[in-house]
Design a protein around this motif. Structure first.
Motif, short mmCIF file in Angstrom:
data_model
loop_
_atom_site.label_atom_id
_atom_site.label_comp_id
_atom_site.label_asym_id
_atom_site.label_seq_id
_atom_site.Cartn_x
_atom_site.Cartn_y
_atom_site.Cartn_z
N PRO A 116 1.14 -11.25 -5.63
CA PRO A 116 -0.30 -11.07 -5.86
C PRO A 116 -1.02 -10.25 -4.80
O PRO A 116 -1.98 -9.55 -5.11
N GLU A 117 -0.56 -10.31 -3.55
CA GLU A 117 -1.26 -9.60 -2.47
C GLU A 117 -0.48 -8.38 -1.96
O GLU A 117 -0.84 -7.80 -0.95
N GLU A 118 0.56 -7.98 -2.69
CA GLU A 118 1.32 -6.78 -2.35
C GLU A 118 0.53 -5.56 -2.81
O GLU A 118 0.04 -5.52 -3.94
N PRO A 119 0.38 -4.55 -1.95
CA PRO A 119 -0.35 -3.34 -2.36
C PRO A 119 0.29 -2.72 -3.60
O PRO A 119 1.51 -2.69 -3.73
N LEU A 120 -0.55 -2.26 -4.52
CA LEU A 120 -0.03 -1.61 -5.73
C LEU A 120 0.35 -0.16 -5.47
O LEU A 120 1.22 0.39 -6.13
N PHE A 121 -0.29 0.46 -4.50
CA PHE A 121 -0.06 1.87 -4.20
C PHE A 121 0.58 2.05 -2.84
O PHE A 121 0.57 1.14 -2.01
N GLY A 122 1.15 3.22 -2.61
CA GLY A 122 1.74 3.54 -1.31
C GLY A 122 2.94 2.67 -0.99
O GLY A 122 3.87 2.55 -1.79
N GLU A 123 2.90 2.06 0.16
CA GLU A 123 4.03 1.28 0.67
C GLU A 123 4.38 0.07 -0.19
O GLU A 123 5.48 -0.44 -0.13
N GLU A 131 0.93 -18.43 -4.61
CA GLU A 131 0.79 -18.90 -6.00
C GLU A 131 0.19 -17.79 -6.86
O GLU A 131 -0.77 -17.13 -6.47
N THR A 132 0.75 -17.59 -8.04
CA THR A 132 0.29 -16.54 -8.94
C THR A 132 -0.46 -17.16 -10.12
O THR A 132 0.05 -18.06 -10.78
N SER A 133 -1.68 -16.67 -10.39
CA SER A 133 -2.48 -17.19 -11.50
C SER A 133 -1.97 -16.64 -12.83
O SER A 133 -1.20 -15.67 -12.87
#
Length: 90
Positions: free
Chosen positions: A31-38, A3-5
């Motif tokens: 929401p919990e996907e890394p913003l950097f790298g992979e 769920e995304t706020s």
């Protein structure tokens, strides 16, 4: 799928617009996907641009020398938590 706020949705839109991510829709950023790298694949220049946009849009300051900054930019959820906490404490 998590769920995304409302704040996470706002920040996802901000990320896509500020960083000109042409191949990414805001709704695709988990929401919990890394913003950097992979994950989303952002880099240090993107972090600087995003920090400036956060300052202009929400009036919050991300300090580059702060050790907690890496955690703030870990994913959309931690970024949203940071913005909400800074806005309520500031």
């Amino acid at each position: 799928m998590t769920e995304t706020s409302l704040m996470e949705k706002e920040l996802a839109t901000l990320i896509v617009e500020v960083l000109n991510l042409e191949d990414v829709e805001a709704s695709e950023i988990e929401p919990e996907e890394p913003l950097f790298g992979e994950g989303l694949g952002l880099d240090s220049i993107d972090a600087l641009e995003l920090a400036l946009a956060l300052s202009k849009t929400y009036g919050v300051e991300v300090k580059a020398e702060d050790e907690a900054t890496r955690e703030v930019f870990r994913d959309l959820r931690s970024l949203a938590r940071f913005v909400e906490e800074e806005r309520t404490s500031g």
